[in-house]
Design a protein around this motif. Structure first.
Motif, PDB file in Angstrom:
ATOM      1  N   GLU A  65       0.834  -1.208   0.000  1.00  9.77           N
ATOM      2  CA  GLU A  65       0.000   0.000   0.000  1.00  9.77           C
ATOM      3  C   GLU A  65       0.867   1.256   0.000  1.00  9.77           C
ATOM      4  O   GLU A  65       0.559   2.250  -0.676  1.00  9.77           O
ATOM      5  N   ILE A  66       1.961   1.227   0.746  1.00 13.42           N
ATOM      6  CA  ILE A  66       2.882   2.371   0.766  1.00 13.42           C
ATOM      7  C   ILE A  66       3.438   2.597  -0.631  1.00 13.42           C
ATOM      8  O   ILE A  66       3.481   3.723  -1.125  1.00 13.42           O
ATOM      9  N   ARG A  67       3.850   1.529  -1.288  1.00  9.05           N
ATOM     10  CA  ARG A  67       4.384   1.624  -2.651  1.00  9.05           C
ATOM     11  C   ARG A  67       3.341   2.228  -3.586  1.00  9.05           C
ATOM     12  O   ARG A  67       3.641   3.100  -4.388  1.00  9.05           O
ATOM     13  N   ARG A  68       2.088   1.775  -3.465  1.00  6.85           N
ATOM     14  CA  ARG A  68       1.013   2.292  -4.314  1.00  6.85           C
ATOM     15  C   ARG A  68       0.802   3.789  -4.064  1.00  6.85           C
ATOM     16  O   ARG A  68       0.688   4.570  -5.004  1.00  6.85           O
ATOM     17  N   ARG A  69       0.805   4.190  -2.809  1.00  8.92           N
ATOM     18  CA  ARG A  69       0.606   5.601  -2.481  1.00  8.92           C
ATOM     19  C   ARG A  69       1.765   6.470  -2.966  1.00  8.92           C
ATOM     20  O   ARG A  69       1.547   7.601  -3.390  1.00  8.92           O
ATOM     21  N   LEU A  70       2.960   5.948  -2.887  1.00 10.46           N
ATOM     22  CA  LEU A  70       4.117   6.725  -3.326  1.00 10.46           C
ATOM     23  C   LEU A  70       4.126   6.925  -4.832  1.00 10.46           C
ATOM     24  O   LEU A  70       4.647   7.919  -5.323  1.00 10.46           O
ATOM     25  N   ARG A  71       3.550   5.999  -5.568  1.00 12.94           N
ATOM     26  CA  ARG A  71       3.514   6.109  -7.027  1.00 12.94           C
ATOM     27  C   ARG A  71       2.411   7.048  -7.504  1.00 12.94           C
ATOM     28  O   ARG A  71       2.468   7.561  -8.605  1.00 12.94           O
ATOM     29  N   ARG A  72       1.398   7.244  -6.671  1.00 18.28           N
ATOM     30  CA  ARG A  72       0.261   8.079  -7.056  1.00 18.28           C
ATOM     31  C   ARG A  72       0.559   9.539  -6.716  1.00 18.28           C
ATOM     32  O   ARG A  72       0.884   9.846  -5.570  1.00 18.28           O
ATOM     33  N   PRO A  73       0.446  10.456  -7.692  1.00 20.48           N
ATOM     34  CA  PRO A  73       0.694  11.865  -7.380  1.00 20.48           C
ATOM     35  C   PRO A  73      -0.407  12.429  -6.484  1.00 20.48           C
ATOM     36  O   PRO A  73      -1.551  12.002  -6.568  1.00 20.48           O
ATOM     37  N   GLY A  74      -0.034  13.365  -5.640  1.00 20.41           N
ATOM     38  CA  GLY A  74      -0.990  14.026  -4.766  1.00 20.41           C
ATOM     39  C   GLY A  74      -1.847  14.990  -5.561  1.00 20.41           C
ATOM     40  O   GLY A  74      -1.625  15.233  -6.742  1.00 20.41           O
ATOM     41  N   PRO A  75      -2.868  15.620  -4.912  1.00 21.88           N
ATOM     42  CA  PRO A  75      -3.787  16.500  -5.642  1.00 21.88           C
ATOM     43  C   PRO A  75      -3.101  17.738  -6.225  1.00 21.88           C
ATOM     44  O   PRO A  75      -3.537  18.257  -7.249  1.00 21.88           O
ATOM     45  N   ASP A  76      -2.030  18.215  -5.601  1.00 21.65           N
ATOM     46  CA  ASP A  76      -1.346  19.409  -6.082  1.00 21.65           C
ATOM     47  C   ASP A  76      -0.069  19.099  -6.850  1.00 21.65           C
ATOM     48  O   ASP A  76       0.699  20.004  -7.140  1.00 21.65           O
ATOM     49  N   GLU A  77       0.162  17.842  -7.155  1.00 22.62           N
ATOM     50  CA  GLU A  77       1.412  17.446  -7.801  1.00 22.62           C
ATOM     51  C   GLU A  77       1.162  16.948  -9.214  1.00 22.62           C
ATOM     52  O   GLU A  77       0.145  16.329  -9.483  1.00 22.62           O
ATOM     53  N   ALA A  78       2.097  17.232 -10.073  1.00 24.48           N
ATOM     54  CA  ALA A  78       2.065  16.651 -11.413  1.00 24.48           C
ATOM     55  C   ALA A  78       2.615  15.235 -11.302  1.00 24.48           C
ATOM     56  O   ALA A  78       3.413  14.947 -10.420  1.00 24.48           O
TER      57      ALA A  78
END
Length: 135
Positions: A65-78
């Motif tokens: 899950e940590i790996r998945r979250r790290l790969r997904r950009p945040g709302p303010d990030e490209a």
């Protein structure tokens, strides 16, 4: 230039072991160290990422899950641009049309041995028009 950390410093600041740092790099949770050989080092971005991974683990999240979250950009990030592996290579032209590419971390043989290789190439690599004239 920003802070540069060796693996021991990064591990100490992040509250983990050297082995954990290496494991996180291998698993893609941390980017690979910067530099090559003995010049390998980590920077502030590595420390920030390590502390982020550690905080997510403390929330009870599994590494997947940590790996998945790290790969997904945040709302303010490209989205993160794909990483391109960089390597240093030495290019030796043995004769026109024949090159030898050697990874920069390998030691080259003495010039006399490279000359022997170039001579072997001259004997065994021929252009088609040269071969046609021999028949």
């Amino acid at each position: 230039m920003g802070e540069r950390y060796g693996i021991d410093d990064l591990a100490d600041l992040g509250g983990v072991t050297r082995r954990t740092v290496r494991f996180y790099v291998q698993e893609g949770l941390l980017p690979a160290p910067l530099g090559v050989g003995r010049g390998r080092h980590y920077d502030q971005a590595h420390l920030d990422r390590l502390l982020h991974v550690k905080s997510l683990q403390e929330e009870g999240l599994p590494l997947s899950e940590i790996r998945r979250r790290l790969r997904r950009p945040g709302p303010d990030e490209a989205p993160e641009a794909p990483k391109v592996a960089r390597a240093s290579w030495i290019r030796l032209t043995l004769l026109p049309g024949v090159e030898l590419h050697v990874a920069g971390d390998l030691r080259l043989p003495p010039p006399s041995k490279v000359g022997e290789l170039a001579e072997w190439c001259r004997r065994h690599f021929r252009r088609e028009e040269d071969v046609d004239g021999e028949d």
